[in-house]
Design an enzyme around this catalytic site. Structure first.
Site, short mmCIF file in Angstrom:
data_model
loop_
_atom_site.label_atom_id
_atom_site.label_comp_id
_atom_site.label_asym_id
_atom_site.label_seq_id
_atom_site.Cartn_x
_atom_site.Cartn_y
_atom_site.Cartn_z
N GLY A 30 0.82 -1.21 0.00
CA GLY A 30 0.00 0.00 0.00
C GLY A 30 0.85 1.25 0.00
O GLY A 30 2.02 1.23 -0.37
N LEU A 32 0.54 3.68 -2.06
CA LEU A 32 0.98 3.58 -3.45
C LEU A 32 1.52 4.90 -3.99
O LEU A 32 0.97 5.96 -3.72
CB LEU A 32 -0.20 3.11 -4.32
N HIS A 33 2.58 4.78 -4.76
CA HIS A 33 3.20 5.96 -5.38
C HIS A 33 3.41 5.66 -6.87
O HIS A 33 3.02 4.58 -7.36
CB HIS A 33 4.51 6.31 -4.68
N HIS A 36 4.64 2.25 -7.94
CA HIS A 36 3.62 1.18 -7.96
C HIS A 36 2.72 1.33 -9.19
O HIS A 36 2.34 0.34 -9.81
CB HIS A 36 2.71 1.28 -6.72
N GLN A 60 8.02 -9.10 7.94
CA GLN A 60 9.23 -8.65 7.25
C GLN A 60 9.82 -7.39 7.89
O GLN A 60 10.81 -6.85 7.41
CB GLN A 60 8.99 -8.45 5.76
N GLY A 148 9.48 -4.19 -8.39
CA GLY A 148 10.35 -3.07 -8.77
C GLY A 148 11.81 -3.36 -8.48
O GLY A 148 12.15 -4.01 -7.49
N GLN A 154 15.55 -7.98 -3.04
CA GLN A 154 14.28 -8.69 -2.86
C GLN A 154 13.88 -9.41 -4.14
O GLN A 154 13.47 -10.58 -4.12
CB GLN A 154 13.20 -7.68 -2.45
N MET A 185 11.55 6.38 -5.82
CA MET A 185 10.20 6.40 -5.24
C MET A 185 10.08 5.31 -4.20
O MET A 185 10.45 4.16 -4.44
CB MET A 185 9.16 6.14 -6.32
N SER A 187 7.41 4.32 -0.51
CA SER A 187 6.33 4.75 0.40
C SER A 187 6.92 5.48 1.59
O SER A 187 6.29 6.35 2.18
CB SER A 187 5.54 3.54 0.88
O1 PAF Z 1 8.15 -4.70 -1.86
C1 PAF Z 1 7.17 -4.75 -1.08
O2 PAF Z 1 6.33 -3.85 -1.04
C2 PAF Z 1 7.02 -5.95 -0.16
O3 PAF Z 1 8.24 -6.40 0.28
C3 PAF Z 1 6.19 -7.09 -0.79
C4 PAF Z 1 6.89 -7.68 -2.01
C5 PAF Z 1 4.82 -6.58 -1.19
C6 PAF Z 1 6.01 -8.21 0.22
O4 PAF Z 1 5.35 -7.77 1.37
#
Ligand code: PAF
Length: 281
Positions: A30, A32-33, A36, A60, A148, A154, A185, A187
């Site tokens: 969420g 969102l920018h 996203h 996480q 991204g 990740q 960018m 959040s």
């Molecule tokens: O990159 C993210 O926003 C988060 O790490 C993800 C991939 C949605 C997992 O919670």
């Protein structure tokens, strides 16, 4: 636009989608920018149907304060998604729906990819990411999933997850989207003052100059130069800077032909942790 809160409802709606349509998934937390939005637009352009998940995944976050402060605004997020395409399905479950009473990570063997850089400073972070992403892949069963490159480590680990758990999904990497002055960018940028948001373009400018220097200097010299730039800038506290092989993510010792490298950085500004990276060749 369908807002889905439970796994059962998600399953029902997915069953109603024709098998002839490909399904794209954009996992998000969420807030969102524009970054996203680019992922969502790309998913819409490449798939018959799209699911955007919005879930601030507690497992996480290694820092409770960071989890508490993570920006959340579901109604604004829904408006943003609707403006891209009102047929997008939004899956926004509660923590209980995802984890029931067991808010725990699975333990994965990511072959060391999770032990460097972010992994070194954020204990168990990638096990948490793997736990939620694997669950989302199992629930949605997407053909394509969009991530991204801002979170390049990740992305690399999610490719590993798909390989070790044998999940049939195509992982689509998407380029970093930047603010006008170069800040990647994120959040988290919402938590910066306007002044700092402009100033933080310094991080990307430093990465760009480091890339130029990498053409003629050793990895060690480039690293020393970057460290010195941040020592001089009191507004920033650098956590790490690493030049790493894009496949193994292991820190570069000696440049090798035919290998691809990327530089990775984590910096604190006004107590906000910012990460960025740049392709070096
Ligand atoms: O990159 C993210 O926003 C988060 O790490 C993800 C991939 C949605 C997992 O919670």
């Amino acid at each position: 636009m369908p807002l889905i809160r439970t796994k059962k409802d998600l399953d029902q709606r997915l069953k109603n989608i024709s098998n002839s349509l490909t399904l794209g998934l954009v996992p998000t937390m969420g807030a969102l920018h524009k970054g996203h939005i680019e992922l969502i637009k790309r998913a819409v352009s490449e798939n018959g149907r799209v699911v955007v998940s919005i879930f601030v995944n507690p497992t996480q976050f290694n820092n409770k304060e960071d989890l508490k402060k993570y920006p959340r605004d579901l109604s604004k997020d829904l408006e943003i998604i609707k403006a891209v395409d009102s047929e997008i399905m939004v899956f926004a479950p509660s923590v209980e729906e995802i984890y029931q009473k067991n808010v725990q990570t699975k333990k994965y063997n990511f072959a060391g990819l999770d032990k460097v850089m972010e992994g070194e400073f954020r204990d168990d972070h990638f096990n948490g990411v793997g736990t939620i992403v694997e669950q989302l892949f199992n629930l949605v069963k997407p053909d394509n999933a969009y991530f991204g490159e801002k979170d390049f480590q990740q992305l690399r680990i999610i490719k590993k997850l798909v390989e070790i758990q044998k999940i049939p999904v195509n992982i689509v990497p998407c380029p970093i989207v930047r603010e006008e002055h170069g800040l990647a960018m994120s959040s988290r940028n919402e938590r910066l003052s306007e002044k700092m948001r402009l100033k933080a373009g310094f991080i990307y400018k430093t990465l760009q100059t480091a890339k130029e220097k990498f053409g003629t200097k050793s990895a060690l010299k480039v690293k020393e130069w970057v460290v010195n730039q941040f020592i001089k800038e009191e507004d920033f506290k650098m956590e790490y800077f690493e030049i790493a092989d894009i496949e193994t993510l292991s820190p570069l010792k000696r440049k090798e032909k035919n290998k691809k490298y990327r530089a990775f950085i984590a910096v604190y500004a006004e107590d906000v942790r910012l990460i960025d990276n740049i392709a070096f060749n």
